[in-house]
Design an enzyme around this catalytic site. Structure first.
Site, PDB file in Angstrom:
ATOM      1  N   GLY A  53       7.957  -1.245  -0.034  1.00  0.00           N
ATOM      2  CA  GLY A  53       7.370   0.084   0.076  1.00  0.00           C
ATOM      3  C   GLY A  53       6.731   0.324   1.433  1.00  0.00           C
ATOM      4  N   ASN A 107      12.001   2.537   0.543  1.00  0.00           N
ATOM      5  CA  ASN A 107      11.020   2.872  -0.494  1.00  0.00           C
ATOM      6  C   ASN A 107       9.756   3.382   0.190  1.00  0.00           C
ATOM      7  OD1 ASN A 107       8.592   1.945  -2.297  1.00  0.00           O
ATOM      8  ND2 ASN A 107      10.338   1.909  -3.673  1.00  0.00           N
ATOM      9  N   CYS A 138       1.383   5.598  -7.450  1.00  0.00           N
ATOM     10  CA  CYS A 138       0.175   5.418  -6.634  1.00  0.00           C
ATOM     11  C   CYS A 138      -0.825   6.495  -7.011  1.00  0.00           C
ATOM     12  CB  CYS A 138       0.498   5.620  -5.155  1.00  0.00           C
ATOM     13  SG  CYS A 138       1.510   4.338  -4.490  1.00  0.00           S
ATOM     14  N   GLY A 225       9.721  -8.587 -14.877  1.00  0.00           N
ATOM     15  CA  GLY A 225      10.495  -9.733 -15.377  1.00  0.00           C
ATOM     16  C   GLY A 225      11.015  -9.519 -16.788  1.00  0.00           C
TER      17      GLY A 225
END
Ligand SMILES: Cc1cc2nc3c(=O)[nH]c(=O)nc-3n(C[C@H](O)[C@H](O)[C@H](O)COP(=O)(O)O)c2cc1C
Length: 312
Positions: A53, A107, A138, A225
């Site tokens: 990012g 990103n 965010c 994950g």
């Protein structure tokens, strides 16, 4: 079982205008700026790669500990550490452009609408980026800190702004920490996204019962994950019913069968994140495995699997 022994399966997919040789893309934050993996992964064999990012200025990230392995997953609170959009354009992008046929996605994140605007303006100057992926997980500091991706109005605002400034296709990466992923997918589409990607990490935490301290200095962190895979598959399915634009699915993918599962749920392509922490070659291996999967299952064109789940 049908086979296509001898024939080379067609793994290519399209995200709008962007043609990918296969649907396997390295996920943001788990693959550096791509160039760091050059000696271990044949970058040109991936469908694409998403870089860490980027923000308008460099950021140091959170204090350690920032990573913790859980049962079947990983917690991270890296804090979006990055070199900044300018350094990416000047230092990393020229190296990435030397990798023939690499498809690079940038990103982007920010804490205000203007942050996103400025970062996109800087990246527009660089050559060799196929699309922007907007990380909307965010806090929007101008709206009391609620995440852009958790609030329909903030999401609309940031996507509309990005659409106006962007000279490239726009992928909106949705937060899974919402009540209705279908609603947020629709907002992203209606505000001008060319595609959506999901899921980002789930807000989570872990405590060390001996020290009674949080495992992560930031206390809360993002869970990724295999632990999140079934939830991510459900969210891709829900989103695919709500929008017409292509979907890039992710969350816990570690095998070719996982890729196929996301595609059957409605994804056109996928991203692989945490698996690269366990095996830095995971992305390339999974792309290779996909060809074998297609041969074994008599699938000639992988793209035909998208949305192909057979209802009970
Ligand atoms: C260490 C780490 C850093 C990440 N950094 C970013 C980031 O900078 N931007 C972003 O959009 N997602 C980031 N993510 C989220 C991943 O791209 C991905 O959405 C998520 O991990 C789920 O996929 P996975 O289960 O395959 O890892 C990060 C994930 C991890 C584990």
């Amino acid at each position: 079982m049908a086979t296509t022994e001898g024939r080379i399966p067609d793994l290519s997919v399209r995200i709008g205008e962007i043609q990918l040789k296969n649907p396997v893309i390295a996920a943001s934050g788990t693959f550096g700026y791509g160039v760091e993996f050059e000696d271990i992964v044949h970058l040109e064999r991936l469908g694409g790669l998403v870089v860490k990012g980027l923000s308008k200025e460099p950021m140091a990230g959170n204090p350690p500990p920032r990573l913790y392995e859980t049962a079947a997953g990983m917690l991270n609170a890296i804090g979006l550490q990055n070199i900044g959009a300018r350094a990416f354009v000047d230092e990393k992008l020229p190296k990435l452009r030397q990798v023939k046929d690499a498809v690079v996605f940038a990103n982007i994140f920010g804490y205000t609408r203007e942050d996103y605007e400025r970062t996109i303006q800087i990246l527009n100057e660089g050559e060799g980026i196929s699309a922007y992926e907007l990380n909307v997980s965010c806090p929007n500091t101008a709206h009391g800190g609620i995440q852009f991706g958790n609030d329909a109005r903030s999401l609309d605002e940031v996507v509309t702004t990005a659409r106006r400034i962007s000279q490239r296709p726009l992928i909106v990466k949705l937060s899974p920490n919402v009540t209705s992923i279908a609603q947020m997918a629709r907002v992203a589409q209606d505000s001008g996204a060319d595609a959506i990607s999901l899921v980002n990490t789930f807000v989570a935490m872990a405590i060390d019962t001996e020290t009674r301290k949080p495992r992560i200095a930031n206390v809360t962190a993002g869970l990724s994950g295999p632990a999140i895979k079934p939830i991510a598959v459900r969210m891709v399915y829900d989103a695919s019913k709500a929008v017409k634009i292509p979907i890039i699915g992710m969350g816990g993918i570690s095998t070719a069968a996982d890729v196929v599962e996301f595609m059957l749920a409605g994804a056109t392509a996928v991203q692989i994140g945490t698996a690269s922490y366990w095996d830095p070659r995971a992305t390339e291996k999974i792309a290779e495995e996909l060809a074998g999967w297609c041969r074994e299952h008599g699938v000639e064109g992988l793209r035909d699997l998208t949305g192909g789940m057979v209802a009970e």
